[in-house]
Design a protein around this motif. Sequence first.
Motif, PDB file in Angstrom:
ATOM      1  N   UNK A   1       0.849  -1.189   0.000  1.00 53.47           N
ATOM      2  CA  UNK A   1       0.000   0.000   0.000  1.00 53.47           C
ATOM      3  C   UNK A   1       0.882   1.235   0.000  1.00 53.47           C
ATOM      4  N   UNK A   2       0.452   2.260  -0.728  1.00 46.96           N
ATOM      5  CA  UNK A   2       1.096   3.564  -0.639  1.00 46.96           C
ATOM      6  C   UNK A   2       0.046   4.504  -0.071  1.00 46.96           C
ATOM      7  N   UNK A   3       0.421   5.282   0.929  1.00 52.22           N
ATOM      8  CA  UNK A   3      -0.550   6.166   1.557  1.00 52.22           C
ATOM      9  C   UNK A   3       0.043   7.551   1.784  1.00 52.22           C
ATOM     10  N   UNK A   4      -0.756   8.569   1.442  1.00 48.58           N
ATOM     11  CA  UNK A   4      -0.345   9.951   1.687  1.00 48.58           C
ATOM     12  C   UNK A   4      -1.172  10.579   2.803  1.00 48.58           C
ATOM     13  N   UNK A   5      -2.248   9.912   3.195  1.00 46.72           N
ATOM     14  CA  UNK A   5      -3.013  10.338   4.370  1.00 46.72           C
ATOM     15  C   UNK A   5      -3.704   9.115   4.963  1.00 46.72           C
ATOM     16  N   UNK A   6      -4.243   9.278   6.161  1.00 45.63           N
ATOM     17  CA  UNK A   6      -4.802   8.148   6.911  1.00 45.63           C
ATOM     18  C   UNK A   6      -5.916   7.424   6.164  1.00 45.63           C
ATOM     19  N   UNK A   7      -6.703   8.147   5.358  1.00 41.02           N
ATOM     20  CA  UNK A   7      -7.830   7.510   4.663  1.00 41.02           C
ATOM     21  C   UNK A   7      -7.357   6.480   3.637  1.00 41.02           C
ATOM     22  N   UNK A   8      -6.138   6.637   3.123  1.00 44.27           N
ATOM     23  CA  UNK A   8      -5.613   5.703   2.115  1.00 44.27           C
ATOM     24  C   UNK A   8      -5.091   4.405   2.720  1.00 44.27           C
ATOM     25  N   UNK A   9      -5.044   4.358   4.051  1.00 42.67           N
ATOM     26  CA  UNK A   9      -4.605   3.126   4.706  1.00 42.67           C
ATOM     27  C   UNK A   9      -5.495   2.795   5.895  1.00 42.67           C
ATOM     28  N   UNK A  10      -6.771   3.188   5.800  1.00 35.68           N
ATOM     29  CA  UNK A  10      -7.731   2.875   6.856  1.00 35.68           C
ATOM     30  C   UNK A  10      -7.965   1.381   6.937  1.00 35.68           C
ATOM     31  N   UNK A  11      -8.533   0.945   8.052  1.00 39.20           N
ATOM     32  CA  UNK A  11      -8.782  -0.485   8.244  1.00 39.20           C
ATOM     33  C   UNK A  11      -9.681  -1.051   7.147  1.00 39.20           C
ATOM     34  N   UNK A  12     -10.597  -0.225   6.621  1.00 36.85           N
ATOM     35  CA  UNK A  12     -11.460  -0.677   5.521  1.00 36.85           C
ATOM     36  C   UNK A  12     -10.632  -1.012   4.275  1.00 36.85           C
ATOM     37  N   UNK A  13      -9.596  -0.229   4.014  1.00 37.84           N
ATOM     38  CA  UNK A  13      -8.698  -0.478   2.868  1.00 37.84           C
ATOM     39  C   UNK A  13      -7.921  -1.770   3.101  1.00 37.84           C
ATOM     40  N   UNK A  14      -7.407  -1.929   4.302  1.00 39.47           N
ATOM     41  CA  UNK A  14      -6.658  -3.142   4.655  1.00 39.47           C
ATOM     42  C   UNK A  14      -7.542  -4.379   4.472  1.00 39.47           C
ATOM     43  N   UNK A  15      -8.772  -4.303   4.986  1.00 42.65           N
ATOM     44  CA  UNK A  15      -9.693  -5.445   4.872  1.00 42.65           C
ATOM     45  C   UNK A  15      -9.979  -5.780   3.416  1.00 42.65           C
ATOM     46  N   UNK A  16     -10.200  -4.765   2.581  1.00 50.06           N
ATOM     47  CA  UNK A  16     -10.537  -5.018   1.178  1.00 50.06           C
ATOM     48  C   UNK A  16      -9.343  -5.578   0.406  1.00 50.06           C
ATOM     49  N   UNK A  17      -8.128  -5.198   0.790  1.00 47.48           N
ATOM     50  CA  UNK A  17      -6.931  -5.682   0.077  1.00 47.48           C
ATOM     51  C   UNK A  17      -6.447  -7.038   0.593  1.00 47.48           C
ATOM     52  N   UNK A  18      -6.930  -7.469   1.755  1.00 46.65           N
ATOM     53  CA  UNK A  18      -6.443  -8.703   2.362  1.00 46.65           C
ATOM     54  C   UNK A  18      -6.932  -9.947   1.621  1.00 46.65           C
ATOM     55  N   UNK A  19      -8.120  -9.873   1.032  1.00 44.76           N
ATOM     56  CA  UNK A  19      -8.701 -11.073   0.420  1.00 44.76           C
ATOM     57  C   UNK A  19      -8.103 -11.409  -0.932  1.00 44.76           C
TER      58      UNK A  19
END
Length: 143
Positions: free
Chosen positions: A125-143
Amino acid sequence: MLGIGANAASGMAVHDECKLKFMDLKAKRTHRFIIYKIEEKQKQVMVEKVGEPAQTYDEFTACLPDNECRYAVFDYDFLTPEGVQKSRIFFIAWSPDTARVRNKMIYASSKDRFKRELDGIQVELQATDASEMGLDVIKSRAN
């Protein structure tokens, strides 16, 4: 004395502790996360902070500075829709908009070489602010 591997592209070295802590996270699961910092004066990537296995994702993100870049690895545990326990190792390139341009350039130019040192990264993941690496993003990318 721990050895240091040099990075020809950016001139950054990777301290052995970076790889050793990552292997502990991956194989022994002794860490939830690792935050890495480039020490510009020593021209090397160092371990800045290690998270205990019981620490949460919110505790991890709270450790990232608001206006400086970092590399981080997070071991994310989750249940599949079938109820199977799984885990994914995330590599996160944290480059906040508020960081100095030089800081962003050093991290950007060293990222690929550093990531190659960590054998076993599953998601980047590349993130420039917290919204780009929120738990929702992590969950969606984990599967």
